[in-house]
Design a protein around this motif. Structure first.
Motif, PDB file in Angstrom:
ATOM      1  N   TRP A 117     -34.478  -8.370   8.552  1.00  0.00           N
ATOM      2  CA  TRP A 117     -35.262  -7.651   9.575  1.00  0.00           C
ATOM      3  C   TRP A 117     -34.527  -7.627  10.922  1.00  0.00           C
ATOM      4  O   TRP A 117     -35.106  -7.221  11.932  1.00  0.00           O
ATOM      5  N   CYS A 118     -33.259  -8.018  10.898  1.00  0.00           N
ATOM      6  CA  CYS A 118     -32.502  -8.083  12.148  1.00  0.00           C
ATOM      7  C   CYS A 118     -32.302  -6.715  12.793  1.00  0.00           C
ATOM      8  O   CYS A 118     -32.020  -6.586  13.966  1.00  0.00           O
ATOM      9  N   GLU A 122     -35.292  -4.117  19.432  1.00  0.00           N
ATOM     10  CA  GLU A 122     -35.631  -5.245  20.307  1.00  0.00           C
ATOM     11  C   GLU A 122     -37.071  -5.178  20.828  1.00  0.00           C
ATOM     12  O   GLU A 122     -37.774  -6.176  20.858  1.00  0.00           O
ATOM     13  N   MET A 125     -39.450  -6.539  18.456  1.00  0.00           N
ATOM     14  CA  MET A 125     -39.379  -7.984  18.274  1.00  0.00           C
ATOM     15  C   MET A 125     -39.881  -8.747  19.487  1.00  0.00           C
ATOM     16  O   MET A 125     -40.279  -9.889  19.387  1.00  0.00           O
ATOM     17  N   LEU A 126     -39.810  -8.095  20.657  1.00  0.00           N
ATOM     18  CA  LEU A 126     -40.205  -8.796  21.877  1.00  0.00           C
ATOM     19  C   LEU A 126     -41.534  -8.273  22.425  1.00  0.00           C
ATOM     20  O   LEU A 126     -41.884  -8.521  23.568  1.00  0.00           O
ATOM     21  N   ARG A 131     -44.792 -11.754  20.279  1.00  0.00           N
ATOM     22  CA  ARG A 131     -44.760 -13.036  20.996  1.00  0.00           C
ATOM     23  C   ARG A 131     -45.938 -13.902  20.599  1.00  0.00           C
ATOM     24  O   ARG A 131     -45.818 -15.107  20.408  1.00  0.00           O
ATOM     25  N   MET A 134     -45.400 -15.257  17.244  1.00  0.00           N
ATOM     26  CA  MET A 134     -44.395 -16.329  17.258  1.00  0.00           C
ATOM     27  C   MET A 134     -44.989 -17.641  17.765  1.00  0.00           C
ATOM     28  O   MET A 134     -44.701 -18.715  17.236  1.00  0.00           O
ATOM     29  N   ASN A 135     -45.827 -17.564  18.795  1.00  0.00           N
ATOM     30  CA  ASN A 135     -46.468 -18.787  19.303  1.00  0.00           C
ATOM     31  C   ASN A 135     -47.413 -19.384  18.268  1.00  0.00           C
ATOM     32  O   ASN A 135     -47.492 -20.602  18.119  1.00  0.00           O
ATOM     33  N   ALA A 137     -47.071 -19.069  15.089  1.00  0.00           N
ATOM     34  CA  ALA A 137     -46.245 -19.616  14.006  1.00  0.00           C
ATOM     35  C   ALA A 137     -45.811 -21.053  14.314  1.00  0.00           C
ATOM     36  O   ALA A 137     -45.789 -21.909  13.430  1.00  0.00           O
ATOM     37  N   LEU A 188     -41.527 -15.659  10.168  1.00  0.00           N
ATOM     38  CA  LEU A 188     -41.099 -14.452  10.885  1.00  0.00           C
ATOM     39  C   LEU A 188     -40.650 -13.357   9.919  1.00  0.00           C
ATOM     40  O   LEU A 188     -40.824 -12.174  10.191  1.00  0.00           O
ATOM     41  N   THR A 189     -40.059 -13.772   8.786  1.00  0.00           N
ATOM     42  CA  THR A 189     -39.622 -12.787   7.807  1.00  0.00           C
ATOM     43  C   THR A 189     -40.817 -12.047   7.201  1.00  0.00           C
ATOM     44  O   THR A 189     -40.772 -10.831   7.005  1.00  0.00           O
TER      45      THR A 189
END
Lengths: 202, 85
Positions: A117-118, A122, A125-126, A131, A134-135, A137, A188-189
């Motif tokens: 998923w790279c 951006e 992802m941001l 976010r 991600m927190n 997770a 994340l994946t």
């Protein structure tokens, strides 16, 4: 990261002696980092603020006995992380120990989710939503893994500084860091993988 | 050793590898494997990206002014509150 702020050298004599102006400068220098540590460990602004205040109250009381065996910032991080772990312990009694339940069977760390998923943009992802995910997770990590990950990969401490802060061996820090990183990669994946699939469908 | 066994044996090295602190001989072994194993390449890339994303500082996590004000008050440092922005 902390080494830069460390250069804003403090007069240890003034800090130990309870000099308020010097202590104010100390609070000014480190409060943002302590608060961020609280947010990442606890994922709750009110809990993070309580932890921030308690950390500096305890630091002020303990400064006269600070022996300088570790750097001032490592010493403060240690107080802060212990506050955070104590808050987590209050939330879920009998569950939190920095030492428990980490070294489990081999094989658990083997990657399962394989999707690249790279290539996602951006901004995706941001985004605020990303976010938030991600927190959340991070909160799925055990407090023991979370503490290592937050100090090393978010706050940017070295392996040695992380080990000193948590009173662990460097080997233990590395083992936990590996597990934490691989676990977050899996989460994340799954999350970003769905977005990759969506973008291909669109 | 078949490919899957090699992959699993190398997982333990990935953290040191992305930090650039892996033992040189292991590093060579891992990189040789990566050339022939797409699965592990994806794992390494996404692991790197994961760490990079978490490392990005976000401005929303700067200390909010009201939190800062209450902190200084709680510590009886309110005289020093006005000094800095």
């Amino acid at each position: 990261m902390i080494n830069e702020t460390e250069k804003a050298a403090f007069s240890m004599e003034a800090l130990r002696g309870g000099d308020r102006e010097e202590f104010a400068r100390f609070v000014e220098t480190y409060s943002t980092q302590v608060y961020r540590l609280g947010l990442k460990m606890l994922n709750d602004p009110q809990d993070a603020e309580d932890m921030l205040q308690e950390t500096f109250i305890k630091a002020f009381k303990a400064l006269p006995t600070f022996e300088g065996r570790s750097s001032l910032s490592t010493w403060l991080y240690r107080i802060a992380i212990n506050e955070a772990l104590m808050t987590l312990r209050k939330r879920r009694p009998n569950q939190v120990s920095v030492d428990e339940g980490v070294e489990t069977v081999e094989g658990e760390i083997e990657p399962r989710e394989i999707l690249d998923w790279c290539c996602l943009p951006e901004r995706e992802m941001l985004s605020v939503e990303s976010r938030k995910f991600m927190n959340e997770a991070i909160q799925q990590l055990s407090p023991a893994l979370r503490a290592v990950f937050v100090l090393r990969d978010i706050e940017g401490l070295s392996i040695k500084e992380t080990a000193d802060t948590l009173n662990l061996s460097e080997t233990a820090v590395k083992t936990r860091l590996l597990r934490a990183r691989l676990r977050l990669r899996e989460l994340l994946t799954v999350y970003y993988g769905e977005r990759v699939v969506e973008s291909k469908r669109a | 050793m078949n490919t899957t066994d090699t992959c699993n044996a190398l997982v333990a090295s990935l953290s040191d590898y992305v930090d650039g602190t892996l033992d040189p001989s292991l590093c060579i072994e891992l990189e040789q494997h990566l050339q022939s194993c797409q699965k592990c390449r994806i794992v390494v890339n996404t692991l790197r990206k994961t760490i990079e994303l978490y490392h990005e500082p976000t401005s929303s996590e700067a200390l909010p002014q009201d939190v800062r004000a209450r902190l200084f008050l709680r510590l009886n440092l309110e005289d020093y509150l006005k000094k800095e922005v």
